[in-house]
Design an enzyme around this catalytic site. Structure first.
Site, short mmCIF file in Angstrom:
data_model
loop_
_atom_site.label_atom_id
_atom_site.label_comp_id
_atom_site.label_asym_id
_atom_site.label_seq_id
_atom_site.Cartn_x
_atom_site.Cartn_y
_atom_site.Cartn_z
N ALA A 1 -9.34 1.72 21.46
CA ALA A 1 -9.50 1.02 22.73
C ALA A 1 -9.62 -0.48 22.49
O ALA A 1 -9.02 -1.29 23.18
CB ALA A 1 -10.71 1.55 23.47
N CYS B 1 0.81 -1.22 0.00
CA CYS B 1 0.00 0.00 0.00
C CYS B 1 0.85 1.27 0.00
O CYS B 1 0.36 2.36 -0.27
CB CYS B 1 -0.99 -0.01 1.15
SG CYS B 1 -0.26 -0.40 2.72
#
Lengths: 422, 274
Positions: A195, A51
């Protein structure tokens, strides 16, 4: 003489929309290798597409033509105008191409210096080229050197040393507080990509039970299932502070979710066992004053970013050592590469045979009792003729067009058969 | 004798160098080198102490020089044994220079002969008293160093400064546990030392306790560590508090070791005086 050529673009030279247009999937890469290999000018070819970069590495006799072919190919294959990507391209030749591929493999050229994926991606690209027989003597050697140099850079420098992502930095900090995260209880408050990623990292470090608290209990239950933990109610958080060791918080609350008073009370009943708060929320969920309590540690997102920045600086310093290792291996590769030239090989071959004949001749003359001057000259004449005749055909072959088809292979084999050192 | 002192000192200094380079470069080879050099130094040191003991006919702790000599030896010895168990590689950075400087100071002190000849030194009780006290104190010396490491690391984590030591020191939990173990060992052995001392006092002076300043201060030290252990077990005094306590405890211990002898009179007097 064959040349090594590298044409490509990466995150530094090309914006994402261009890189997106040009990227090759595995299947496309395979097709591309087949197409490129058909061209006579291109002897060996390898295609790397990630990428962050697209690079064509090839061996050719005609540099300018190979560049043209590659550009046209990229344009045609991806249906994009040459003018659109041409200015983002870099072209490296020979030594520079070698250095570039070594740097890429060692992750010195990566967006995040030292990230480990790139080596695997290059290995895949090489395997693909190998399967499609588009790599040959030179690329084989070049890539095996690249893997070697990448390994050395990784083991001899701290380039892959410390965490450079928020969630991973939090884990590393956790390990500086608790010796091991194994069996530690984790409380996740709220939800959010970062998180959840942190919790996944924690799970990989074999933490114990995972508790999930969410304003909407049902969402908490779903999330808890994902981590095979338990959901608790948002109001219960304070009650659980005395049993969890790591708290990851990421809610949209505008006020502190956990206050200093709550933690102070919890610390008493948890008998001061340390507790680590990772506060990923903005605005913050956890009162920063808690950090000042004994045995409690609070890191908010800015603190973690600070940690990462220092680690990135650290990697950059280590990269300098990596560059030195790369330079060293480039020189070694260059020596091998130069030895593939015809003329030095013929000279070395002649010397090798000559040395053998002269040595044997000397031994013979010593064993003869008093050879006359004429006898000695006769022997010398004979040996010289011998050398010439033995070498006649190999020399012709090496210089011929037959050999030129696969010149480097012929030379390499010659050197191996006669054990000619560089 | 002097030759042995210098040889030992050289090994301790080499070990110190090894550990300091280890601190910077973090190569396990260096850490092992430091450990083995310290072990060789310890052997030389042991030979030295044995030779002195042989000459004077008892454990050579009748003057400050001898006391320090034995103290250095026990610190090195206790460290070498405990380090087997501990994973705190960095501890050598504290111990190697400590033993080297204790030995150096000892070597600069005069070797005064004992003031009155008596058979005070040759009793099983006294020998075990001396050995136990020294081992206990050596463990507390280690605990003090570990406490310092803890404070440094805690500060780095709390202040969010990822400095030189943050990278090199292990986790807080490991440091804290190691310090705790040192205190337990030190406390147990010190208690044995005190008891044997009482028994010996009963034999020589006919009473267990004679309000000698050294005795009083030893008791204060003992109570301090007892309080530290009690606090840990009952209310969880760990981390920073425990680290500070083990440093304070060691300072009080040093006062008991030296200060009492210089400032106050008593029957331990000549052991640690010039």
């Amino acid at each position: 003489m064959l040349n090594i050529l590298l044409i490509g673009l990466n995150h530094n030279t090309a914006p994402i929309d261009i890189r997106e247009c040009i990227a090759f999937s595995t299947d496309e890469t395979e097709q591309a290798l087949k197409i490129l290999k058909q061209d006579e000018v291109i002897k060996e070819v390898l295609l790397i597409s990630t990428c962050n970069r697209v690079e064509v590495l090839l061996v050719t006799e005609n540099k300018s033509k190979a560049v043209e072919i590659s550009k046209n190919f990229i344009s045609k294959f991806n249906q994009i105008d040459i003018s659109k990507f041409e200015k983002h391209l870099y072209i490296h030749e020979d030594n520079e191409a070698v250095r570039h591929i070594f740097r890429v493999a060692s992750s010195l050229d990566s967006m995040i210096v030292g990230e480990p994926q790139i080596l695997g991606q290059i290995k895949d690209a090489y395997n693909l080229a190998n399967e499609n027989k588009s790599s040959g003597l030179i690329l084989n050697r070049l890539l095996s050197r690249a893997f070697f140099v990448a390994k050395r850079v990784r083991s001899e420098t701290g380039i892959g040393g410390h965490a450079v992502s928020i969630s991973y930095a939090a884990i590393e900090l956790g390990r500086k507080i608790f010796d091991t995260l194994e069996k530690k209880k984790v409380l996740l408050i709220g939800a959010g990509e970062m998180a959840e990623l942190a919790v996944e990292h924690l799970l990989r470090n074999k933490v114990g039970k995972i508790l999930v608290a969410n304003r909407t209990f049902e969402r908490g239950v779903v999330l808890a299932q994902r981590f095979s933990g338990n959901a608790i109610r948002f109001e219960e958080i304070a009650d659980y502070l005395n049993q969890v060791d790591v708290v990851v918080s990421s809610t949209g609350a505008s006020d502190f979710v956990i206050t200093r008073k709550q933690v102070k009370e919890a610390m008493h009943s948890r008998r001061n066992r340390p507790i680590f708060f990772i506060d990923i929320a903005v605005p913050r969920d956890i009162d920063p004053k808690i950090n000042r309590l004994a045995n409690t540690y609070v890191y908010d997102i800015d603190d973690l970013k600070g940690v990462i920045e220092e680690n990135i600086e650290d990697r950059k310093r280590e990269a300098v050592i990596g560059e030195r290792i790369v330079d060293e291996v480039v020189v070694h590769f260059q020596q091998w590469y130069d030895s593939l030239d015809v003329v030095p090989t013929i000279v070395a071959l002649r010397k090798k045979i000559d040395d053998i004949v002269q040595g044997e001749c000397g031994k013979l003359l010593q064993t003869l009792s008093h050879p006359s001057e004429e006898d000695q000259q006769a022997v010398t004449r004979m040996t010289n003729a011998l050398v010439k005749k033995i070498l006649h055909n190999p020399t012709l072959f090496l210089k011929s067009d037959d050999a030129n088809e696969n010149k480097s292979i012929s030379i390499d084999i010659t050197r191996k058969i006669f054990n000619i050192e560089d | 004798m002097n030759f042995l002192v210098i040889t030992t000192l050289i090994f301790y200094l080499l070990s110190t160098a090894g550990y300091i380079v280890y601190l910077f470069l973090q190569k396990d080879r260096l850490y092992r080198a430091g450990y083995y050099l310290l072990a060789i130094g310890f052997l030389c040191h042991a030979v030295l102490v044995c030779a002195e003991a042989f000459i004077v006919g008892h454990i050579p702790v009748h003057n400050l020089r001898g006391t320090l000599l034995v103290a250095g030896l026990t610190i090195a010895g206790v460290f070498l044994v405990l380090q087997f168990k501990f994973k705190l590689k960095i501890l050598g950075v504290y111990v190697a220079p400590l033993t080297a400087s204790v030995l150096f100071i000892a070597s600069r002190l005069p070797d005064t002969p004992m003031q009155q000849i008596n058979n005070v030194f040759n009793s099983v009780w006294l020998i075990s008293h001396i050995i136990a006290i020294f081992i206990g104190e050596a463990s507390f010396a280690l605990a003090c160093g570990i406490g310092i490491f803890y404070l440094v690391q805690e500060r780095a984590i709390k202040n969010k400064t990822q400095g030189f030591f943050f990278r090199r020191l292990p986790s807080l939990e490991l440091i804290d546990n190691t310090g705790y173990r040192c205190i337990i060992i030190g406390f147990t052995v010190l208690s044995v030392g005190l008891v044997t001392g009482f028994v010996y006092a009963e034999f020589v002076w006919g009473r267990f306790w004679s309000w000698d300043p050294k005795e009083i201060w030893s008791m204060i030290t003992w109570l301090l560590y007892a309080a530290l252990l009690h606090g840990r077990i009952s209310t969880g005094w760990r981390g920073r508090k425990a680290a500070i306590m083990s440093i304070v405890g060691f300072v009080v211990l040093l006062f008991t070791f030296f200060g009492v002898n210089f400032l106050m009179e008593g029957h331990h007097g000549e052991f640690t005086r010039f």
